[in-house]
Design an enzyme around this catalytic site. Structure first.
Site, PDB file in Angstrom:
ATOM      1  CE  LYS A   1     -81.768  63.938 -28.494  1.00  0.00           C
ATOM      2  NZ  LYS A   1     -80.421  63.446 -28.545  1.00  0.00           N
TER       3      LYS A   1
ATOM      4  CD  GLN B   1     -77.039  64.291 -28.573  1.00  0.00           C
ATOM      5  OE1 GLN B   1     -78.013  64.053 -27.868  1.00  0.00           O
ATOM      6  NE2 GLN B   1     -77.086  64.222 -29.877  1.00  0.00           N
TER       7      GLN B   1
ATOM      8  CG  ASP C   1     -80.197  57.482 -26.276  1.00  0.00           C
ATOM      9  OD1 ASP C   1     -81.132  57.661 -27.070  1.00  0.00           O
ATOM     10  OD2 ASP C   1     -79.182  58.177 -26.243  1.00  0.00           O
TER      11      ASP C   1
HETATM   12  N1  GUN Z   1     -76.389  61.503 -31.371  1.00  0.00           N
HETATM   13  C1  GUN Z   1     -77.162  61.634 -32.463  1.00  0.00           C
HETATM   14  N2  GUN Z   1     -78.391  61.121 -32.218  1.00  0.00           N
HETATM   15  C2  GUN Z   1     -78.372  60.670 -30.953  1.00  0.00           C
HETATM   16  C3  GUN Z   1     -79.350  60.029 -30.119  1.00  0.00           C
HETATM   17  O1  GUN Z   1     -80.491  59.764 -30.507  1.00  0.00           O
HETATM   18  N3  GUN Z   1     -78.932  59.698 -28.877  1.00  0.00           N
HETATM   19  C4  GUN Z   1     -77.684  59.964 -28.436  1.00  0.00           C
HETATM   20  N4  GUN Z   1     -77.349  59.585 -27.191  1.00  0.00           N
HETATM   21  N5  GUN Z   1     -76.763  60.546 -29.174  1.00  0.00           N
HETATM   22  C5  GUN Z   1     -77.114  60.902 -30.420  1.00  0.00           C
END
Ligand code: GUN
Length: 282
Positions: free
Chosen positions: A55, A99, A122
C-alpha cells in the site's frame, strides 16, 4: 483462445487506471490538496506487513502521502478509538484504514465503526456498507471494487448471469455478492458449511473464490466458458498460490485471474482511487 490469452492481464488494467488516477491527483495538488492515507496495523501477521508495504509503495508511486501506525499487542480498544478520533479530526488526513485482522482482544466492529464515514477508505463502516445495499455506491470496499473493474475490462456482461461467490467475509464475499446483485446477476453465496459446493460452482458463469483454501477449485468444479476470479492468497511451501488451481481450470474457463499478479493488484489501486473519491465528494 490459447491458455495464455485466457489469463487476465490485470497488470495492464491497473496501469491504465493508474494513469487516470495520476492526472486526478495532479489536479488536486494544483489546488493545494495533498491526498493523505493513514493505516493502522494492530496485529502480528506477516501477511499484513507485506500488504501494507505494498500500500505504501503504490501510494508513494502515485504521490499520495502515506503514514502507518504499527501498534503493540498491549494496545487497548480505547487507545485505537482515540487514535482514530484524532485522525478523524485532522484535516490533512483524507483516508483511514484499519488493517484486518486485529489482535484477538480487540473489537473489530466497534473500531471500524469509529472511522468517519467521510474517511472510510475501505468502505467498511455500517453506513457505507448499508449504502451498497440500497445501490448507492458511496465508497466501495477495495477488493470488490477491483473485481468489478477486472470483469468490466474483459467485457463481461452481468444481467441474468449466475454469479457464485465462495466465501462470505464482510470485506470480500458479502460486498461482491451485493455488487453483482446490483448489476442484475443471479447470485449464490457459498461458504464453509455449503453442502456439495461443486453443484453451485459448476453452474457459475462468474465464479469469485475468496475462501482462503489453496487450490480448492479444480477443473471438474467449473463451468465451460466461465470467468473465474481468484481472491485467495495462500502461502504454501514458501510460495504464494490462490484458491483456484489455475492450470487445471484453464482448459474449461473463458477467463481466469492468476495469483500472484491478479486481484491483489487491483485492491491496492482501488484503495488509492477511494482516497481521491473521498476528497472529490467533500
Ligand atoms: N486485510 C487484508 N486485506 C485487507 C484490506 O483490503 N483492507 C483491510 N482493512 N484489511 C485487509
Amino acid at each position: 483462445m490459447t491458455n495464455e490469452e485466457k489469463i487476465i492481464d490485470v497488470k495492464k488494467i491497473v496501469e491504465e487506471r493508474k494513469e487516470t488516477l495520476k492526472s486526478k491527483i495532479d489536479t488536486l495538488k494544483a489546488k493545494n490538496i495533498f491526498p493523505k492515507l493513514c493505516v493502522i496495523v494492530a496485529n502480528n501477521e506477516e501477511a499484513s506487513r507485506s500488504y501494507v508495504k505494498n500500500k505504501r509503495k503504490v501510494c508513494e508511486e502515485l504521490g499520495i502521502i502515506y503514514e502507518d501506525y504499527f501498534l503493540k499487542e498491549n494496545v487497548t480498544n480505547d487507545d485505537i478509538l482515540k487514535l482514530i478520533s484524532s485522525l478523524n479530526n485532522d484535516n490533512s488526513v483524507h483516508g483511514i484504514l484499519v488493517q484486518l485482522p486485529l489482535f484477538k482482544h480487540l473489537n473489530e466492529n466497534v473500531i471500524l465503526e469509529k472511522i468517519s464515514e467521510k474517511k472510510d477508505v475501505d468502505g467498511l463502516t455500517i453506513n457505507n456498507l448499508g449504502k451498497l445495499f440500497i445501490s448507492n455506491n458511496y465508497i466501495l470496499p477495495c477488493t470488490p471494487k477491483g473485481i468489478i473493474s477486472i470483469l468490466e475490462s474483459v467485457g463481461e456482461t452481468f444481467e441474468g448471469k449466475h454469479a457464485v461467490i465462495v466465501g462470505r467475509s464482510n470485506i470480500v464475499g458479502k460486498p461482491i455478492a451485493q455488487l453483482l446483485l446490483n448489476k442484475n446477476c443471479t447470485v449464490t453465496i457459498c461458504h464453509s458449511k455449503t453442502k456439495q459446493l461443486e453443484k453451485y460452482t459448476k453452474d457459475a458463469d462468474i465464479l469469485v473464490v475468496a475462501a482462503g483454501i489453496p487450490h480448492m477449485i479444480t477443473r471438474d468444479m467449473v463451468k465451460e466458458n466461465s470467468t473465474i476470479i481468484d481472491v485467495g492468497i495462500n502461502r504454501v511451501n514458501g510460495k504464494i498460490i490462490g484458491d483456484v488451481d489455475t492450470e487445471s481450470v484453464l482448459s474449461v474457463a473463458k477467463f481466469v485471474t492468476k495469483v500472484p499478479g491478479g486481484v491483489g493488484l487491483t485492491t491496492v489501486l482501488s484503495l488509492a482511487e477511494n482516497i481521491i473519491e473521498l476528497i472529490e465528494k467533500e
